[in-house]
Design a protein around this motif. Structure first.
Motif, PDB file in Angstrom:
ATOM      1  N   ARG B  36       0.841  -1.174   0.000  1.00 27.72           N
ATOM      2  CA  ARG B  36       0.000   0.000   0.000  1.00 27.72           C
ATOM      3  C   ARG B  36       0.889   1.241   0.000  1.00 27.72           C
ATOM      4  N   GLN B  37       0.416   2.276  -0.668  1.00 27.95           N
ATOM      5  CA  GLN B  37       1.149   3.530  -0.721  1.00 27.95           C
ATOM      6  C   GLN B  37       0.218   4.648  -0.284  1.00 27.95           C
ATOM      7  N   ASP B  38       0.525   5.234   0.855  1.00 28.22           N
ATOM      8  CA  ASP B  38      -0.229   6.369   1.345  1.00 28.22           C
ATOM      9  C   ASP B  38       0.337   7.642   0.732  1.00 28.22           C
ATOM     10  N   PRO B  39      -0.450   8.713   0.673  1.00 25.48           N
ATOM     11  CA  PRO B  39      -0.005   9.940   0.003  1.00 25.48           C
ATOM     12  C   PRO B  39       1.342  10.432   0.516  1.00 25.48           C
ATOM     13  N   LYS B  44       4.531   0.221   1.527  1.00 19.39           N
ATOM     14  CA  LYS B  44       4.658  -0.656   2.689  1.00 19.39           C
ATOM     15  C   LYS B  44       4.067  -2.017   2.354  1.00 19.39           C
ATOM     16  N   SER B  84      -8.841   4.363   7.418  1.00 16.49           N
ATOM     17  CA  SER B  84      -7.371   4.216   7.429  1.00 16.49           C
ATOM     18  C   SER B  84      -6.872   3.348   6.285  1.00 16.49           C
ATOM     19  N   GLN B  85      -7.769   2.640   5.619  1.00 17.39           N
ATOM     20  CA  GLN B  85      -7.371   1.795   4.490  1.00 17.39           C
ATOM     21  C   GLN B  85      -7.465   2.535   3.151  1.00 17.39           C
ATOM     22  N   THR B  86      -7.814   3.797   3.200  1.00 13.01           N
ATOM     23  CA  THR B  86      -7.757   4.633   2.003  1.00 13.01           C
ATOM     24  C   THR B  86      -6.303   4.739   1.566  1.00 13.01           C
ATOM     25  N   SER B  87      -6.021   4.294   0.351  1.00 15.09           N
ATOM     26  CA  SER B  87      -4.644   4.214  -0.099  1.00 15.09           C
ATOM     27  C   SER B  87      -4.632   3.781  -1.558  1.00 15.09           C
ATOM     28  N   TYR B  89      -3.122   0.716  -3.753  1.00 16.01           N
ATOM     29  CA  TYR B  89      -2.622  -0.641  -3.534  1.00 16.01           C
ATOM     30  C   TYR B  89      -1.921  -1.147  -4.789  1.00 16.01           C
ATOM     31  N   ARG B 106      -6.716   2.400  -6.731  1.00 19.66           N
ATOM     32  CA  ARG B 106      -6.907   3.540  -5.819  1.00 19.66           C
ATOM     33  C   ARG B 106      -8.195   3.324  -5.059  1.00 19.66           C
ATOM     34  N   THR B 108     -10.757   4.368  -1.880  1.00 25.31           N
ATOM     35  CA  THR B 108     -11.190   5.377  -0.920  1.00 25.31           C
ATOM     36  C   THR B 108     -12.274   4.780  -0.046  1.00 25.31           C
TER      37      THR B 108
END
Lengths: 108, 110
Positions: B36-39, B44, B84-87, B89, B106, B108
């Motif tokens: 996952r890649q957060d902004p 990770k 919190s799983q907004t990311s 993938y 993506r 949301t």
């Protein structure tokens, strides 16, 4: 636990200038990767560095690895606008651990 | 070869909903990964697999499940989606010394 730190996190450059992005990591590894990511896109593999002293070059980018110092560098020569992107290093610690990325903006 | 493909490209979920992110590779790689890649961040590792029937947790596995019934497919399941799983993938597969990444999903969660 393997930690990977990149610096700088943001880099604004003029076209034609040279600069270096640094990637430090905390535990021993013999494999390090550099990736490029354009906005909204996936990761594109740039370099795989497999041994101490490895140096690879592609166009205006050159990457090197010093495993004793746990340091890799990505050197940009005579930057052009097309190099604007986010650059990640990733270290193989059994699984890849990524740095936070360096946002590169090349201004004309 | 199509490489690594992911579906869907975009998805909006409501809190508490579930979904499965699909990942397929046609390179006959044994190793597959979900990140996952957060902004503004790097990737990770959520889960990985070293072959059909074998999976293991990565750095951030909580809230996710995976299965690997074939070499080609490695779906990621989100149960009880949370904001919190907004990311974004990314699925990847690898051969020795190189990982190949899919285009990303993506997600949301609202």
């Amino acid at each position: 636990e393997l930690k990977v730190e990149q610096n700088p996190l943001f880099l604004s450059m003029q076209e034609g200038k040279n600069y270096t992005i640094y990637c430090n990591y905390s535990t021993t590894s013999d494999r390090l990767y550099w990736y490029r990511q354009d906005p909204g896109k996936s990761l594109e593999s740039l370099f795989v560095l497999l041994s101490n002293g490895a140096v690879k070059q592609e166009g205006r980018l050159m990457a090197s690895l010093d495993t004793k110092a746990r340091l890799s560098t990505l050197h940009i020569t005579a930057a052009v606008h097309d190099l604007s992107a986010t650059y990640f290093c990733a270290v193989d610690g059994g699984a890849l651990v990524f740095g936070a990325g360096t946002i590169l903006r090349v201004k004309s | 070869n199509a490489g690594v493909t992911q579906t869907p490209k975009f998805r909006i979920l409501k809190i508490g909903q579930s979904m499965t992110l699909q990942c397929t590779q046609d390179m006959n790689h044994n190793y597959m990964y979900w990140y996952r890649q957060d902004p503004g961040m790097g990737l990770k590792l959520i889960y990985y697999s070293v072959g059909a029937g074998i999976t293991d947790k990565g750095e951030v596995p909580n809230g996710y499940n995976v299965s690997r019934s074939t070499t080609e497919d490695f779906p990621l399941r989100l149960e009880l989606a949370a904001p919190s799983q907004t990311s974004v993938y990314f699925c990847a597969s690898s051969r020795v010394n190189e990982q190949f990444f899919g285009p990303g999903t993506r997600l949301t969660v609202l």
